[in-house]
Every structure is written in C-alpha cells, then in structure tokens.
Scaffold this active site. Structure first.
Site, PDB file in Angstrom:
ATOM      1  CE  LYS A  79      -3.955   1.925   2.567  1.00 57.37           C
ATOM      2  NZ  LYS A  79      -4.849   1.694   3.726  1.00 57.37           N
ATOM      3  CB  SER A 154      -8.114   3.547   2.696  1.00 58.90           C
ATOM      4  OG  SER A 154      -7.291   2.943   3.686  1.00 58.90           O
ATOM      5  CB  SER A 178      -8.453   0.843   5.674  1.00 59.57           C
ATOM      6  OG  SER A 178      -9.168   2.050   5.616  1.00 59.57           O
TER       7      SER A 178
END
Lengths: 487, 94
Positions: A79, A154, A178
């Site tokens: 990420k 996210s 997330s």
C-alpha cells in the site's frame, strides 16, 4: 495454471526448493500487473528494477543453499502509504506526489528480509481516508469482480491486485476497517492485528492510536504466513508490543472444538442485506458444526462507534497532517508572498476533499471551547466501548459478525455524501477503537457474483483464535474455487 | 449545532488551510451534518469515565539513551522544495 494462482505458501515452497526461480515469478507478476493495471488502476507505481534485483538475490541464496526466508520469491504489493527507500511514496495524495523517502518502513524491511519481492505500490484513498478508494488523487480503483463497483477502501489497490491475481498477497493498513472492508468486497482474507502487534515505523500516519498494518491474501494460511513475517517488537515504534509473537501456523486447525463464539445482537440488526445475512449465518453454522458453542451477546455501544471514530480519527489526523507545510517535503505552492501564505496555499492546493474535511472537523473538535464536548467525550465513550469487548471476551473466545451491511457498491454511489460513506464502517470501527485483532474471510457470493465477508474478532493478542476460526470456516465451507471474469 | 461560514473560515485559518468560497460553503453544510450526527454521544453517561486515548494499556517502551546511526542531513533534506546548505529555505516571515 499460472504460478501467481498458487498462493504465497506454494510459491515460497517452490522457490526455496529451487523448482522455480524467484526471477521467473517476479517477471510474470510484473508482466501481469502491467497488462491488467489499465483496467483496475490498482498500482500507482511499479518497481521493475528493484523487484528483479531482489529476486536475483533470493535466487542467489537458493543456489548457495542459504535460507531465503519465509516468503522467498513471493511477489507482493505494498500500500502506497508505507515508505519504500528510493521509491516514490504518495499516500494517494497530490501533496506527496513527488516524495521519495530516504528510508523504508519496518514492515517493508521485514518483508524483504523474509525474501518477498516488492513489485509495486498500490493505490489507496488519500491518507487512507475512505471506504471506497474513490478519494485517491491517482484515480479510483475498480473491483475485479465487477469493474463498475468499488473495491472497498482504503486499501483498495491492494485488494484489487490480489483479487485479480496480479500478486498473491499485499500489505494494507486498517484504521477503521481499511483492510477488512476491501478484503470482504474482493473476496480475500484480510487481518487487522492487535494494535501494537506490527510496527508503524515508516507508515504515513493518519490516526496514530488506531493505525495498524496487516496482510491481504487469498487464503487464511497465506495471511497467517504474511502476518508472521511482519509482526514483532520494533525499537523504532515504541507502541509495538513486547509480547512474543506466536507461531501463527499452529493455529491452522480445521475445527473449533471447545470454542465459544459470541454473536452480538447489534451486529445482526435490520439493515443487513439478506444475501449477506444468509452467507454470514452459513459461516456461523459451519463453526457450530465444527465444535463451537454459540453464545448470544450484547454490545450496546456498537451504534455509537461511528460517532466516536469520526471524532477521534479526524482529531488525530488534523494533528498528524500538520507536518505537510510545504517546507520539509511535499508540495509547495508557487509565488507565496510570505510564510503564512506558503503554509495555507501549499496545504489548500495539496490536500484533496476528504483530508481537508477531516482536518477541518478535527481542528474544530480540538479547538478551545469544544474539546471537552467532542474529543474528550469521544475518548470516554471509547473506553466504555472497549470495556464492553473486554467483558465479552471473558465469556467467549471469538466474536462473529458481518464486515459490512452489503457487498461492494457502485462507483459514485456514495461519493457525494460523506456521512453515508462513514455509516458504511459501522461493523469495522468498534474493533479498531478497542485495539483488538479482527479479520475478514470470504464466506460466499451474492447471486450476481459479488464476494461476501465474514468478520471474526478476539481479545488483545489473540490473533491465533481468529485465524483458527477463519481457517475452520474456509476449509469446511466447501466453496467452489472462483476467479473474477477476465482476470 | 450549525457551523457558520465564519466559523469555517476561522477553523481553516487555525488549520493553515486555504479554502475556496465554494469549499467554505460545502464544509459549513457537511460539518453541521456530521456534528449533528455525533451529538448522539451526549446521550451516553460518561460520568467519572477516564478518557481512553490509546488502544492498549501498554506502558511506553523507552530505549537506551545511547547514540545510534541515523539519516544524514543530505538524506533528510533530499525532499525539501528549497534549501540553502543544510537549512530549509522559506519565504520572508514578515
């Protein structure tokens, strides 16, 4: 069958034994990521040269009969909120568009030390603020199961990259859901460990009392393996735990004999879509048939989780994001007339709508005259909410619940209504506020082919219990293997 | 409670955030809605409850007070939009 379909455990085994070279796997992953990224927008940056260099190192170790590590030759996505030395790290924001960190996060260093191959940085909601990945300055990510839908957020890029089999595993971060929500929307296993289990050093901070890093993979076994590689005390993060890290693979047991599974009624109220409810009920039935005793529970403060979270997280964010000032790094506005102007313009130009909204909300809630009514009150309710969990775990080993009220929603469906988007997090926020471990494991599909997630929670430091329960569900549910059409 | 546009401008200044007039209007509306929603917390009795500011009860782990290698000034300044030697350069304060 492609190598990338085989999962982390199998790839690492083959690379370690010399059956396949790490370079072959990395080359295939990079080619596939390049080919499919146009449709999905899962990666912000691909790191070809570095990946091949890492792969050569692993292959050299194999040929020299040295142990290349637990994740030998496994291509992973990171990420883009975890710092990677020499590789641009954007946090999904224009304000960090050109930021090249001079050091790596501890998690990335641990993955590389375990032999994993970083093939790229995955897309995300700006500063991890969002539940749909529509808040990225680098454009939305598409869900491979239905490209008109969101992958969740996210950690949406990580979820889409794994679901589309561009990589067998990826790293996400979870502040209020997330990892778990995108894992549910994309049919994966995603673990949010206990707060303090995994180092946050070098992770761009959003809400420091909540942020945790965790794995997103196809299988429970792979998630346990990846969690093993990244867990543990880090002298560079004083909030990491001194507790020893257990051998998570020992929790890969196909039954839950002697387990008490709590079902809090607040997580099974009206408003859950029938297909989600049916799949979750089915997973609970599997736990029961494999030896669990089901215990009805009540966690009465559940519905207040959203209000608590949407005060505490923005307050912490407004403080954390104060560092983006156009001076030390990040976007600087041109033609500012003085220093104050430089701050205000750089931040006004660099931040997108969601971080701005949260900075405003947090600054307001922390401002003189409102602090007690908002921030302090939220922290008090947070303690009550956590105490309810602590009490519940005196009665039960794990708590089972849905991850979200429905499957992945359409792109644009909630984009203009921040409160509607926030309400989406109702089932994932309370474990984050309590700091307990929680995961999502796939428990079925809707008739239209969208994945459904099953959430499991345990008390602090008890990841093994949720891994065992998730493994039991996965191994006994008997779902036919599926893959997203076109991927 | 309603968050007026004037309050939004004041908060934006505290947060060092330049907002457009349209953003001021939007955030005034949205913050009013969000604060209205979170006001439900006033119904929870929290008399005598110690605020919980972090997720676990762990003590802060201090490290030994000894010199360890750290990043060079050049590394740390490598992302600075403007620098002068080992200093960050900014426009005039006044």
């Amino acid at each position: 069958m492609s190598l990338l379909d085989q999962g982390i455990f199998e790839i690492a085994k083959k690379v370690r034994s010399g059956e396949v070279s790490a370079k072959t796997v990395a080359t295939e992953a990079l080619a596939r990521a390049k080919n499919k990224n146009k449709e999905l927008n899962a990666f912000i940056t691909l790191t070809d040269d570095q990946a091949l260099e890492q792969a050569e190192k692993v292959d050299r170790m194999v040929s020299q009969k040295r142990d290349p590590g637990l994740l030998a030759g496994v291509p992973v996505g990171i990420k883009d909120i975890l710092l990677t030395k020499g590789v641009r790290t954007t946090a999904g924001s224009k304000i960090l568009e050109n930021f090249v960190p001079p050091y790596s996060s501890t998690v990335v260093e641990k993955l590389e030390a375990a032999g994993a191959i970083t093939i790229g940085k995955t897309n995300l909601d700006e500063f991890a603020m969002g539940a749909s990945n529509e808040n990225s300055a680098f454009g939305p990510v598409k869900n491979p199961w239905d490209t008109s839908r969101v992958p969740g957020g996210s950690s949406g890029g990580s979820a889409a990259a794994v679901a589309a089999r561009l990589v067998p595993g990826a790293i996400g971060t979870d502040t209020g859901g997330s990892i778990r929500e995108p894992a549910a929307f994309c049919g994966l296993t995603g673990i949010k460990p206990t707060y303090g289990r995994v180092s946050r050093y070098g992770v761009v901070a959003f809400a420091s009392s909540l942020d945790q890093v965790g794995p997103m993979t196809h299988s429970v076994q792979d998630a346990a393996l990846m969690l093993q590689a990244i867990s543990g005390k880090d002298p560079k993060d004083s909030t990491t735990a001194v507790q020893a890290v257990p051998d998570f693979s020992k929790a890969l047991v196909k039954n839950v004999k002697g387990f008490k599974v709590g079902l809090p009624k607040e997580y099974f109220a009206d408003g859950i879509e029938p297909e989600v409810r049916a799949a979750v009920d089915n997973a609970i039935a599997v736990l029961k048939s494999q030896g669990a005793e089901i215990v009805p529970l009540s966690l009465p403060l559940t519905s207040h989780g959203i209000a608590v979270y949407y005060l505490i997280a923005p307050c912490e964010a407004s403080s954390n994001l104060a560092r983006y000032d156009g001076v030390k790094y990040g976007h600087r506005s041109k033609d500012s007339k003085d220093l104050m102007d430089l701050y205000c313009r750089s931040r006004g130009e660099g931040f997108g709508a969601e971080p701005k909204r949260r900075i405003m909300l947090g600054t307001f809630a922390l401002s003189s005259g409102y602090y007690d009514a908002y921030y302090k009150k939220a922290c008090q309710v947070r303690r009550l909410l956590r105490d309810d969990f602590v009490k519940a775990f005196k009665q039960v080993d794990v708590i089972a619940a849905p991850v979200a009220t429905g499957p992945a929603f359409k792109l644009g469906e909630k984009a203009d209504d921040p409160l509607a988007m926030y309400l989406n997090d109702i089932f994932t926020l309370p474990p984050s506020l309590a700091g307990i471990p929680a995961l999502s494991v796939n428990c079925g599909f809707t008739k239209s082919g969208l994945p459904i997630g099953f959430q499991l929670m345990a008390k602090h430091w008890d990841e093994e219990k949720i891994i065992q329960a998730a493994f039991t569900v996965e191994q006994n549910l008997g779902l036919a293997p599926r893959r997203p059409h076109g991927f | 409670m309603a968050v007026s546009e004037e309050t939004i401008r004041k908060i934006a200044h505290l947060a060092r955030l330049e907002l457009t007039e349209k953003e001021v209007q939007t955030y005034s509306k949205q913050l009013t809605g969000i604060l209205d929603y979170v006001s439900q917390l006033s119904k929870v009795d929290t008399t005598g409850v110690e605020p919980l500011v972090t997720a676990t009860d762990m003590a802060v782990n201090f490290r030994e007070d000894k010199v360890e290698p750290s990043l060079s000034p050049d590394d740390l300044l490598s992302n600075a939009p403007d620098r002068s030697g080992n200093l960050f350069k900014v426009p005039p304060v006044l």
